[in-house]
Design a protein around this motif. Structure first.
Motif, mmCIF file in Angstrom:
data_model
loop_
_atom_site.group_PDB
_atom_site.id
_atom_site.type_symbol
_atom_site.label_atom_id
_atom_site.label_comp_id
_atom_site.label_asym_id
_atom_site.label_seq_id
_atom_site.Cartn_x
_atom_site.Cartn_y
_atom_site.Cartn_z
ATOM 1 N N PRO A 1 -10.019 -8.186 -3.295
ATOM 2 C CA PRO A 1 -8.949 -7.161 -3.348
ATOM 3 C C PRO A 1 -7.756 -7.580 -4.209
ATOM 4 O O PRO A 1 -7.138 -6.748 -4.895
ATOM 5 C CB PRO A 1 -8.541 -7.002 -1.884
ATOM 6 C CG PRO A 1 -8.974 -8.238 -1.227
ATOM 7 C CD PRO A 1 -10.216 -8.688 -1.912
ATOM 8 N N PHE A 2 -7.457 -8.879 -4.193
ATOM 9 C CA PHE A 2 -6.344 -9.335 -5.045
ATOM 10 C C PHE A 2 -6.663 -9.160 -6.521
ATOM 11 O O PHE A 2 -5.798 -8.702 -7.321
ATOM 12 C CB PHE A 2 -6.006 -10.787 -4.734
ATOM 13 C CG PHE A 2 -5.391 -10.986 -3.366
ATOM 14 C CD1 PHE A 2 -4.051 -10.707 -3.145
ATOM 15 C CD2 PHE A 2 -6.179 -11.448 -2.307
ATOM 16 C CE1 PHE A 2 -3.512 -10.905 -1.881
ATOM 17 C CE2 PHE A 2 -5.624 -11.630 -1.059
ATOM 18 C CZ PHE A 2 -4.284 -11.352 -0.837
ATOM 19 N N LEU A 3 -7.903 -9.470 -6.879
ATOM 20 C CA LEU A 3 -8.291 -9.316 -8.286
ATOM 21 C C LEU A 3 -8.318 -7.847 -8.697
ATOM 22 O O LEU A 3 -7.880 -7.492 -9.802
ATOM 23 C CB LEU A 3 -9.655 -9.963 -8.514
ATOM 24 C CG LEU A 3 -9.717 -11.491 -8.343
ATOM 25 C CD1 LEU A 3 -11.163 -12.001 -8.487
ATOM 26 C CD2 LEU A 3 -8.822 -12.156 -9.377
ATOM 27 N N VAL A 4 -8.875 -7.015 -7.779
ATOM 28 C CA VAL A 4 -8.936 -5.579 -8.108
ATOM 29 C C VAL A 4 -7.526 -5.003 -8.250
ATOM 30 O O VAL A 4 -7.218 -4.249 -9.181
ATOM 31 C CB VAL A 4 -9.747 -4.841 -7.017
ATOM 32 C CG1 VAL A 4 -9.650 -3.334 -7.226
ATOM 33 C CG2 VAL A 4 -11.202 -5.286 -7.057
ATOM 34 N N ASN A 5 -6.656 -5.354 -7.317
ATOM 35 C CA ASN A 5 -5.268 -4.843 -7.407
ATOM 36 C C ASN A 5 -4.552 -5.370 -8.649
ATOM 37 O O ASN A 5 -3.752 -4.663 -9.280
ATOM 38 C CB ASN A 5 -4.491 -5.243 -6.161
ATOM 39 C CG ASN A 5 -4.952 -4.474 -4.915
ATOM 40 O OD1 ASN A 5 -5.484 -3.371 -5.020
ATOM 41 N ND2 ASN A 5 -4.772 -5.070 -3.733
ATOM 42 N N TYR A 6 -4.850 -6.618 -8.978
ATOM 43 C CA TYR A 6 -4.228 -7.158 -10.193
ATOM 44 C C TYR A 6 -4.712 -6.404 -11.425
ATOM 45 O O TYR A 6 -3.913 -6.093 -12.332
ATOM 46 C CB TYR A 6 -4.579 -8.644 -10.300
ATOM 47 C CG TYR A 6 -4.048 -9.307 -11.542
ATOM 48 C CD1 TYR A 6 -2.674 -9.568 -11.666
ATOM 49 C CD2 TYR A 6 -4.896 -9.645 -12.616
ATOM 50 C CE1 TYR A 6 -2.195 -10.158 -12.805
ATOM 51 C CE2 TYR A 6 -4.400 -10.228 -13.763
ATOM 52 C CZ TYR A 6 -3.034 -10.479 -13.859
ATOM 53 O OH TYR A 6 -2.561 -11.049 -15.004
ATOM 54 N N ALA A 7 -6.024 -6.092 -11.453
ATOM 55 C CA ALA A 7 -6.557 -5.346 -12.602
ATOM 56 C C ALA A 7 -5.903 -3.966 -12.688
ATOM 57 O O ALA A 7 -5.539 -3.478 -13.762
ATOM 58 C CB ALA A 7 -8.074 -5.236 -12.482
ATOM 59 N N ARG A 8 -5.802 -3.329 -11.503
ATOM 60 C CA ARG A 8 -5.150 -2.013 -11.511
ATOM 61 C C ARG A 8 -3.666 -2.109 -11.916
ATOM 62 O O ARG A 8 -3.137 -1.242 -12.615
ATOM 63 C CB ARG A 8 -5.272 -1.383 -10.136
ATOM 64 C CG ARG A 8 -6.708 -0.931 -9.867
ATOM 65 C CD ARG A 8 -6.790 -0.176 -8.555
ATOM 66 N NE ARG A 8 -8.143 0.305 -8.331
ATOM 67 C CZ ARG A 8 -8.539 0.993 -7.260
ATOM 68 N NH1 ARG A 8 -7.634 1.269 -6.326
ATOM 69 N NH2 ARG A 8 -9.808 1.390 -7.123
ATOM 70 N N ASP A 9 -3.013 -3.170 -11.456
ATOM 71 C CA ASP A 9 -1.616 -3.351 -11.882
ATOM 72 C C ASP A 9 -1.508 -3.513 -13.386
ATOM 73 O O ASP A 9 -0.584 -2.984 -14.026
ATOM 74 C CB ASP A 9 -1.002 -4.564 -11.174
ATOM 75 C CG ASP A 9 -0.779 -4.306 -9.678
ATOM 76 O OD1 ASP A 9 -0.692 -3.100 -9.316
ATOM 77 O OD2 ASP A 9 -0.637 -5.277 -8.919
ATOM 78 N N GLN A 10 -2.453 -4.259 -13.924
ATOM 79 C CA GLN A 10 -2.446 -4.421 -15.378
ATOM 80 C C GLN A 10 -2.683 -3.085 -16.083
ATOM 81 O O GLN A 10 -2.023 -2.779 -17.091
ATOM 82 C CB GLN A 10 -3.537 -5.441 -15.799
ATOM 83 C CG GLN A 10 -3.118 -6.884 -15.589
ATOM 84 C CD GLN A 10 -4.136 -7.855 -16.165
ATOM 85 O OE1 GLN A 10 -5.262 -7.456 -16.498
ATOM 86 N NE2 GLN A 10 -3.745 -9.118 -16.287
ATOM 87 N N GLU A 11 -3.667 -2.324 -15.532
ATOM 88 C CA GLU A 11 -3.917 -1.013 -16.148
ATOM 89 C C GLU A 11 -2.663 -0.116 -16.058
ATOM 90 O O GLU A 11 -2.298 0.558 -17.022
ATOM 91 C CB GLU A 11 -5.093 -0.342 -15.459
ATOM 92 C CG GLU A 11 -6.439 -1.030 -15.764
ATOM 93 C CD GLU A 11 -7.589 -0.370 -15.018
ATOM 94 O OE1 GLU A 11 -7.294 0.610 -14.269
ATOM 95 O OE2 GLU A 11 -8.732 -0.789 -15.205
ATOM 96 N N GLU A 12 -2.016 -0.142 -14.895
ATOM 97 C CA GLU A 12 -0.793 0.662 -14.740
ATOM 98 C C GLU A 12 0.299 0.181 -15.677
ATOM 99 O O GLU A 12 1.036 0.982 -16.281
ATOM 100 C CB GLU A 12 -0.303 0.611 -13.299
ATOM 101 C CG GLU A 12 -1.207 1.354 -12.328
ATOM 102 C CD GLU A 12 -0.740 1.221 -10.889
ATOM 103 O OE1 GLU A 12 0.302 0.521 -10.702
ATOM 104 O OE2 GLU A 12 -1.339 1.813 -9.998
ATOM 105 N N ALA A 13 0.401 -1.146 -15.806
ATOM 106 C CA ALA A 13 1.406 -1.677 -16.720
ATOM 107 C C ALA A 13 1.110 -1.264 -18.157
ATOM 108 O O ALA A 13 2.011 -0.892 -18.922
ATOM 109 C CB ALA A 13 1.498 -3.185 -16.602
#
Length: 415
Positions: free
Chosen positions: A58-70
């Motif tokens: 979940p941390f990796l998935v959220n980080y990926a999504r954060d990157q996409e949002e960024a």
């Protein structure tokens, strides 16, 4: 910019899975008789590795999504910046076009400013020319007006001088005639006094030579009319002299007795008595001097020269011009125009009873042209009585004026 409604991967299932795997590994390690055997050790290791790996998912998935949002936020920000840059470029283009327009206008203004001194010089030259023409026209008009005034004044002064000369000659002639008449009247008075003295002497001689009256009756009173000398008149009166008093006394009876006596001084002549009409003719008879002895004086009257009396007013303005000419005003205002040449530096003032006037301090008249002054008011409801003063000190000899409301008057004033 982050999306609030973006879905997130929950972490608690993975945490529960991790706990389950750890519990499974702990149960195997606790209940297996030989937990160090290869199989149970492998299972325990796999459980721990799977649990640790599942906890990172979940941390990796959220980080990926954060990157996409960024990245999306960065893209959006870049798009907005691009739009701003485009708008700024458009503004710059408009500003550049405006700057070009301003530059063109500034260039035109600069060219106009360069031409402005020449135009100003031309306008100044035209203004100076117009001013010179106006001054020349005004100077010519003033010269013409001064010439007309000088000619009018010269004619008027010449006429006045002729009148003065004629009047002086007439006065001298009248004075000479008056003196001649006075001398003739004096001579006539002396002759009449001499005649009166001779008549009194004759009367005394007659009374002395008359016979004594009878005592039976009283003599009637003798009334002798005395002729009074006439008063001097403008006509020249010449009288023919009577006979000498000495010759008359010699011709009368009893002259020897009266001639020896000294002559009496002549008495003051008395007025003649009027005879009473009711008296009878016998009682009212008068004793007169003999006509042969004293002939009456012959009075010869010469015709009186009918000369027109000299005028008493020698004003510079004729009497017809002194009368104010009143006319109704077109605008309903009360207006007074004074024609007077008071000289440079002098002014005319008006005192009286009316709107803005008083008898203590004068109101200055408005200068209209050379020799013309004006005063007007719009608040007159009753006739205005006023006087004209020079410099608010010297009163005009024309006396007080009466201005009717709503009329125009023009008067001449000479100081």
């Amino acid at each position: 910019m982050k999306l609030v409604d973006a879905p997130r991967l929950p972490k608690y299932p993975f945490l529960i899975g991790d706990l389950a795997l750890a519990l499974l590994a702990g149960l195997i390690f606790y209940f297996h008789p030989n937990p160090m055997a290869p199989l149970p050790l492998l299972v325990i290791t796999v459980c721990f590795v799977i649990g640790i790996a599942s906890s990172f998912i979940p941390f990796l998935v959220n980080y990926a999504r954060d990157q996409e949002e960024a990245n999306s936020a960065l893209r959006r920000e870049l798009g907005e910046q691009f739009k701003r840059l485009m708008a700024a470029s458009e503004h710059l283009q408009h500003a550049t076009a405006q700057l070009k327009t301003i530059e063109e206008v500034a260039t035109k203004n600069l060219q106009t400013a360069e031409k402005l001194p020449y135009r100003l010089q031309e306008k100044i030259a035209e203004f100076n020319q117009q001013l010179a023409e106006t001054e020349n026209e005004e100077h010519e008009a003033l010269e013409q007006e001064l010439t007309a005034l000088r000619s009018a004044e010269s004619e008027r002064l010449g006429a006045i001088a002729d009148k003065i000369v004629k009047t002086t000659a007439e006065w001298a002639k009248l004075e000479a005639e008056a003196r001649a008449q006075l001398a003739a009247a004096t001579q006539l008075e002396q002759r009449l006094a001499g005649m009166l003295g001779a008549a009194e002497a004759k009367l005394s001689a007659l009374q002395a030579a008359a016979p004594a009256p009878a005592p039976a009756f009283a003599p009637a009173p003798v009334v002798l009319p005395v002729v009074a000398p006439p008063e001097p008149s403008p006509a020249i009166i010449t009288a023919s002299a009577p006979a000498d008093s000495a010759n008359a006394a010699a011709a009368a009876p009893g002259a020897e007795s009266t001639a020896a006596e000294a002559p009496k001084p002549p008495r003051k002549p008395r007025a003649p008595r009027k005879p009473k009409a009711e008296e009878p003719a016998a009682e009212g008879a008068a004793v007169e001097a003999p006509a042969a002895d004293t002939p009456p004086a012959e009075l010869i009257a010469e015709p009186v020269v009918d000369d027109t009396p000299a005028p008493e007013n020698f004003s510079q303005v004729p009497s017809e011009e002194n009368k104010p000419a009143a006319a109704p005003a077109t605008d309903g205002r009360t207006r007074l125009t004074v024609i007077s040449y008071v000289g440079i530096g002098n002014k005319l003032y008006l005192r009286g009873e009316g709107p803005g006037l008083s008898w203590d301090k004068g109101v200055p008249l408005q200068f209209v042209s050379i020799g013309r002054w004006r005063w007007e008011t719009g608040g007159a409801t009753v006739p205005i009585t006023c006087k004209i003063y020079k410099n608010d000190k010297i009163e005009a000899p024309i006396g007080p004026l009466t201005l009717a409301p709503g009329t125009e008057q023009e008067v001449n004033a000479a100081f």
